[in-house]
Scaffold this motif. Structure first.
Motif, PDB file in Angstrom:
ATOM      1  N   LEU A 192      -8.160 -10.314   1.370  1.00 24.41           N
ATOM      2  CA  LEU A 192      -7.143  -9.464   0.763  1.00 24.41           C
ATOM      3  C   LEU A 192      -5.948 -10.248   0.242  1.00 24.41           C
ATOM      4  CD1 LEU A 192      -7.123  -6.362   3.132  1.00 24.41           C
ATOM      5  CD2 LEU A 192      -8.410  -6.735   1.021  1.00 24.41           C
ATOM      6  N   ASP A 193      -5.602 -11.325   0.905  1.00 21.74           N
ATOM      7  CA  ASP A 193      -4.451 -12.108   0.453  1.00 21.74           C
ATOM      8  C   ASP A 193      -4.757 -12.908  -0.816  1.00 21.74           C
ATOM      9  OD1 ASP A 193      -6.184 -13.791   1.837  1.00 21.74           O
ATOM     10  OD2 ASP A 193      -4.582 -15.018   2.663  1.00 21.74           O
ATOM     11  N   THR A 242      -2.970  -5.803  -1.584  1.00 18.82           N
ATOM     12  CA  THR A 242      -2.020  -4.922  -0.888  1.00 18.82           C
ATOM     13  C   THR A 242      -2.472  -3.479  -0.980  1.00 18.82           C
ATOM     14  OG1 THR A 242      -0.212  -6.459  -1.323  1.00 18.82           O
ATOM     15  CG2 THR A 242       0.392  -4.199  -0.751  1.00 18.82           C
ATOM     16  N   GLN A 302      -5.335  -3.004   1.379  1.00 24.32           N
ATOM     17  CA  GLN A 302      -4.846  -2.916   2.755  1.00 24.32           C
ATOM     18  C   GLN A 302      -4.269  -1.536   3.043  1.00 24.32           C
ATOM     19  OE1 GLN A 302      -5.078  -5.401   5.143  1.00 24.32           O
ATOM     20  NE2 GLN A 302      -4.332  -3.902   6.590  1.00 24.32           N
ATOM     21  N   ASN A 303      -3.576  -0.971   2.070  1.00 22.07           N
ATOM     22  CA  ASN A 303      -3.018   0.364   2.242  1.00 22.07           C
ATOM     23  C   ASN A 303      -4.107   1.421   2.395  1.00 22.07           C
ATOM     24  OD1 ASN A 303      -0.370  -0.543   2.203  1.00 22.07           O
ATOM     25  ND2 ASN A 303      -0.180  -0.310  -0.021  1.00 22.07           N
ATOM     26  N   LYS A 336      -5.410   1.303   5.872  1.00 19.30           N
ATOM     27  CA  LYS A 336      -4.476   1.968   6.782  1.00 19.30           C
ATOM     28  C   LYS A 336      -4.586   3.477   6.686  1.00 19.30           C
ATOM     29  CE  LYS A 336      -1.083  -1.757   6.646  1.00 19.30           C
ATOM     30  NZ  LYS A 336       0.251  -2.154   6.150  1.00 19.30           N
ATOM     31  N   TYR A 363      -5.122  -1.190  10.903  1.00 16.49           N
ATOM     32  CA  TYR A 363      -3.865  -1.828  10.502  1.00 16.49           C
ATOM     33  C   TYR A 363      -3.871  -3.348  10.551  1.00 16.49           C
ATOM     34  CZ  TYR A 363      -2.303   2.951  10.933  1.00 16.49           C
ATOM     35  OH  TYR A 363      -2.171   4.305  10.782  1.00 16.49           O
ATOM     36  N   VAL A 388      -6.085  -7.239  10.052  1.00 17.20           N
ATOM     37  CA  VAL A 388      -7.197  -7.946   9.425  1.00 17.20           C
ATOM     38  C   VAL A 388      -7.738  -8.951  10.426  1.00 17.20           C
ATOM     39  CG1 VAL A 388      -6.455  -7.647   7.050  1.00 17.20           C
ATOM     40  CG2 VAL A 388      -5.595  -9.582   8.330  1.00 17.20           C
TER      41      VAL A 388
END
Length: 76
Positions: free
Chosen positions: A18-19, A25, A28-29, A32, A38, A40
């Protein structure tokens, strides 16, 4: 740790960092909001969220991770 374990069992595994993703981002949302996950890594086998590193390690220790990977492979 989870990445090395999974790619050791299945070298063709799709790994998404993801990074390193343009929309990481946003991804990732979604993890969540949709999955209430929440941290990784967020490990999916097929369409199923397995969990994080600790979950993957537990499945492997019980001998279930390889079976789950093989089941997903056979369904694809």
């Amino acid at each position: 740790m989870a990445k090395q374990l999974i790619t050791g069992l299945y070298p063709e595994a799709k790994i998404v960092e993801l990074d390193r993703e343009e929309h990481g981002t946003d991804m990732q949302n979604v993890l969540k909001s949709k999955y209430e996950h929440y941290t990784v890594p967020a490990v999916f086998l097929g369409d199923t969220l397995v969990g994080g590193n600790a979950d993957v390690q537990k499945l492997n220790a019980k001998g279930e991770l390889d079976q789950m990977i093989n089941r997903v492979i056979s369904e694809w």
